[in-house]
Enzyme design. Structure first.
Site, PDB file in Angstrom:
ATOM      1  N   SER A 128       0.836  -1.206   0.000  1.00 54.39           N
ATOM      2  CA  SER A 128       0.000   0.000   0.000  1.00 54.39           C
ATOM      3  C   SER A 128       0.866   1.248   0.000  1.00 54.39           C
ATOM      4  O   SER A 128       1.960   1.261   0.566  1.00 54.39           O
ATOM      5  CB  SER A 128      -0.897  -0.005   1.249  1.00 54.39           C
ATOM      6  OG  SER A 128      -1.443   1.270   1.465  1.00 54.39           O
ATOM      7  N   TYR A 153      -2.008  -1.036  11.040  1.00 53.59           N
ATOM      8  CA  TYR A 153      -2.347  -1.583   9.712  1.00 53.59           C
ATOM      9  C   TYR A 153      -1.224  -1.235   8.730  1.00 53.59           C
ATOM     10  O   TYR A 153      -0.679  -2.111   8.067  1.00 53.59           O
ATOM     11  CB  TYR A 153      -3.685  -1.006   9.217  1.00 53.59           C
ATOM     12  CG  TYR A 153      -3.811  -1.027   7.711  1.00 53.59           C
ATOM     13  CD1 TYR A 153      -3.546   0.109   6.948  1.00 53.59           C
ATOM     14  CD2 TYR A 153      -4.137  -2.201   7.044  1.00 53.59           C
ATOM     15  CE1 TYR A 153      -3.616   0.083   5.563  1.00 53.59           C
ATOM     16  CE2 TYR A 153      -4.204  -2.237   5.659  1.00 53.59           C
ATOM     17  CZ  TYR A 153      -3.948  -1.088   4.925  1.00 53.59           C
ATOM     18  OH  TYR A 153      -4.012  -1.135   3.554  1.00 53.59           O
ATOM     19  N   LYS A 157       1.973  -3.558   6.640  1.00 55.98           N
ATOM     20  CA  LYS A 157       2.344  -3.525   5.212  1.00 55.98           C
ATOM     21  C   LYS A 157       3.862  -3.348   5.088  1.00 55.98           C
ATOM     22  O   LYS A 157       4.528  -4.059   4.342  1.00 55.98           O
ATOM     23  CB  LYS A 157       1.623  -2.375   4.489  1.00 55.98           C
ATOM     24  CG  LYS A 157       0.119  -2.549   4.356  1.00 55.98           C
ATOM     25  CD  LYS A 157      -0.241  -3.794   3.555  1.00 55.98           C
ATOM     26  CE  LYS A 157      -1.739  -3.943   3.370  1.00 55.98           C
ATOM     27  NZ  LYS A 157      -2.096  -5.224   2.719  1.00 55.98           N
TER      28      LYS A 157
HETATM   29  C1  WQD Z   1      -9.515   9.206   1.421  1.00 58.71           C
HETATM   30  C2  WQD Z   1      -9.793  10.686   1.676  1.00 58.71           C
HETATM   31  C3  WQD Z   1     -10.296  11.221   3.953  1.00 58.71           C
HETATM   32  C4  WQD Z   1     -14.046   9.093   4.257  1.00 58.71           C
HETATM   33  C5  WQD Z   1      -6.773   4.197   3.322  1.00 58.71           C
HETATM   34  C6  WQD Z   1      -5.594   3.355   3.693  1.00 58.71           C
HETATM   35  C7  WQD Z   1      -4.937   2.826   2.456  1.00 58.71           C
HETATM   36  C8  WQD Z   1      -5.914   2.039   1.637  1.00 58.71           C
HETATM   37  C9  WQD Z   1      -7.166   2.898   1.354  1.00 58.71           C
HETATM   38  C10 WQD Z   1      -7.104   0.323   2.938  1.00 58.71           C
HETATM   39  C11 WQD Z   1      -9.160  11.190   2.963  1.00 58.71           C
HETATM   40  C12 WQD Z   1     -11.484  11.502   3.049  1.00 58.71           C
HETATM   41  C13 WQD Z   1     -12.862   9.600   3.757  1.00 58.71           C
HETATM   42  C14 WQD Z   1     -15.112   9.975   4.598  1.00 58.71           C
HETATM   43  C15 WQD Z   1     -13.738  11.829   3.925  1.00 58.71           C
HETATM   44  N1  WQD Z   1      -6.086   0.756   2.203  1.00 58.71           N
HETATM   45  N2  WQD Z   1     -12.730  10.944   3.602  1.00 58.71           N
HETATM   46  N3  WQD Z   1     -14.913  11.314   4.414  1.00 58.71           N
HETATM   47  O1  WQD Z   1      -7.255   7.099   4.152  1.00 58.71           O
HETATM   48  O2  WQD Z   1      -6.469   7.696   1.781  1.00 58.71           O
HETATM   49  O3  WQD Z   1      -6.349   5.317   2.568  1.00 58.71           O
HETATM   50  O4  WQD Z   1      -7.680   3.420   2.578  1.00 58.71           O
HETATM   51  O5  WQD Z   1      -8.242   0.223   2.572  1.00 58.71           O
HETATM   52  O6  WQD Z   1      -3.850   2.000   2.832  1.00 58.71           O
HETATM   53  O7  WQD Z   1      -4.656   4.171   4.352  1.00 58.71           O
HETATM   54  O8  WQD Z   1      -8.561   6.350   2.119  1.00 58.71           O
HETATM   55  O9  WQD Z   1     -10.936   6.528   1.469  1.00 58.71           O
HETATM   56  O10 WQD Z   1     -10.357   6.484   3.944  1.00 58.71           O
HETATM   57  O11 WQD Z   1      -9.846   8.501   2.608  1.00 58.71           O
HETATM   58  O12 WQD Z   1     -13.601  13.068   3.787  1.00 58.71           O
HETATM   59  O13 WQD Z   1     -16.209   9.579   5.060  1.00 58.71           O
HETATM   60  O14 WQD Z   1     -11.190  10.860   1.838  1.00 58.71           O
HETATM   61  O15 WQD Z   1     -10.163  12.261   4.905  1.00 58.71           O
HETATM   62  O16 WQD Z   1      -8.717  12.516   2.757  1.00 58.71           O
HETATM   63  P1  WQD Z   1      -7.128   6.738   2.726  1.00 58.71           P
HETATM   64  P2  WQD Z   1      -9.995   6.910   2.561  1.00 58.71           P
END
Ligand code: WQD
Length: 343
Positions: A128, A153, A157
């Site tokens: 990741s 998590y 990785k």
């Molecule tokens: C993306 C953006 C949130 C939800 C994580 C893991 C990565 C991978 C994908 C696991 C961020 C914003 C999110 C919401 C929001 N593996 N957001 N409201 O955190 O980039 O990556 O997930 O699945 O290893 O780290 O992905 O989709 O959670 O967030 O504003 O309800 O969307 O703040 O900026 P992330 P995400």
């Protein structure tokens, strides 16, 4: 050349099921193994419908069980294993680190120990972009230094990357490894028969968007609009799940056809296209003709401001690049949510 067999651990999950579809389309025999601790049979059944392979082998296996893992390798002539079997909720891992380290490390160590015992194997690990932490410079290449993980998590990785590298080194070429560093996988298969099926309240952005749009969630919280980015919301490299799945076929083929240049290789799997949370929300509304109920909320702990890939290496070395537009991806994500709602 006789058909090669690929074991897909965690193969009933979101990414595993999409990869299985593409492997079968590319002519591989696939064995799907999953303990169904984090998913139901929806996607596995969908894979069988998409591929027409009602006889697709399914093994219900917990890879934390060394004997069961070994028995799997004894039962099938496995030429390559793609290892997805792991827990992946960032927030949950902070609350339950022991559960995450125990499950994610033990399952991978059992796969590697069996591969060693059986004289070697090609091992593709689902890594990741989280290993890059908050990068100094974007886009990130495979040479961008990894940073200390901000969650257990993420740390599993990083640790599994090192475990694979060390195991490859110790086995003198009998075990080959490829690390694929995913950015943000989103979307669903165009058939709308498989897609992301988060359990409970989605952590990730796109399933939360589609569940809000369908009425399962009241309102999308956009976590922070005061970041140092053009529109104040975080930027990510959102990669279509089908593009991501195809990258696995390219990588496995590189391994089984002996095209690797080192015994352990790492590739970024991203589009190279930064998109902000707001831009994605706007694109979702536009392409699907729906109005999304959202509001700006405080930043979410652990979120980084911006990250996106330099995907050049995967293209020059494997000939792979992402081709699907964000519009296609968000259309497919919405069609999947509608399918789940029986619409
Ligand atoms: C993306 C953006 C949130 C939800 C994580 C893991 C990565 C991978 C994908 C696991 C961020 C914003 C999110 C919401 C929001 N593996 N957001 N409201 O955190 O980039 O990556 O997930 O699945 O290893 O780290 O992905 O989709 O959670 O967030 O504003 O309800 O969307 O703040 O900026 P992330 P995400």
């Amino acid at each position: 050349m006789s058909k090669k067999t690929v074991l897909v651990s965690g193969g009933a999950g979101f990414i595993g099921s999409h990869v299985t579809v593409e492997l079968i389309a590319a002519g591989y025999d696939v064995v799907v193994a999953d303990n169904f601790s984090n998913c139901d049979h929806t996607c596995f059944e969908g894979v069988k419908k998409i591929t027409g392979r009602e006889d697709l082998p399914l093994e219900v296996v917990d890879f934390c069980d060394a004997a069961a893992t070994d028995a799997l390798f004894a039962k099938y002539p496995i030429d390559a294993v793609i290892h997805f079997a792991a827990f992946k909720a960032v927030g949950e891992s902070v609350a339950e680190p022991v559960k995450y380290y125990k499950n994610n490390l033990t399952s991978f160590l059992n796969v590697l120990e069996t591969a060693q015992k059986r004289g070697g194997c090609n091992v593709l690990f689902s890594s990741s972009a989280t290993v890059y932490g908050e990068p100094e410079k974007v886009p990130v290449t495979e040479q961008t230094p990894r940073q200390p993980a901000t969650s257990p998590y993420g740390n599993t990785k990083t640790m599994c990357e090192d475990i694979l590298r060390d195991t490859v080194k110790a086995n003198g070429g009998k075990i080959k490894g490829i690390l694929l560093r995913y950015f943000n996988p989103i979307g669903a298969h165009p058939s709308a028969l498989i897609g992301e099926l988060p359990r409970g309240v989605p952590n990730n952005l796109v399933p939360y968007i589609t569940q809000t749009a369908i009425g399962k969630r009241e309102c999308l919280n956009i976590f922070g609009n005061d970041y140092p980015t053009p529109d104040g919301t975080c930027q990510r490299d959102f990669i279509d799940i089908v593009d991501l799945a195809k990258a696995h076929v390219y990588a496995v083929t590189r391994m089984v056809e002996g095209k690797m240049k080192q015994d352990c290789e790492v590739f970024n799997v991203g589009t190279g296209r930064p998109l902000s949370v707001m831009e994605l929300v706007n694109a979702f509304e536009k392409v699907n003709g729906v109005k999304l109920n959202y509001k700006f909320a405080p930043r979410r702990a652990g979120d980084i401001t911006a990250i996106w890939a330099d995907p050049t290496l995967a293209e020059t070395e494997m000939g792979w690049k992402a081709t699907r537009t964000i519009e296609e991806t968000l259309k497919a994500a919405w069609a999947w949510e509608c399918h789940l709602a029986g619409k």
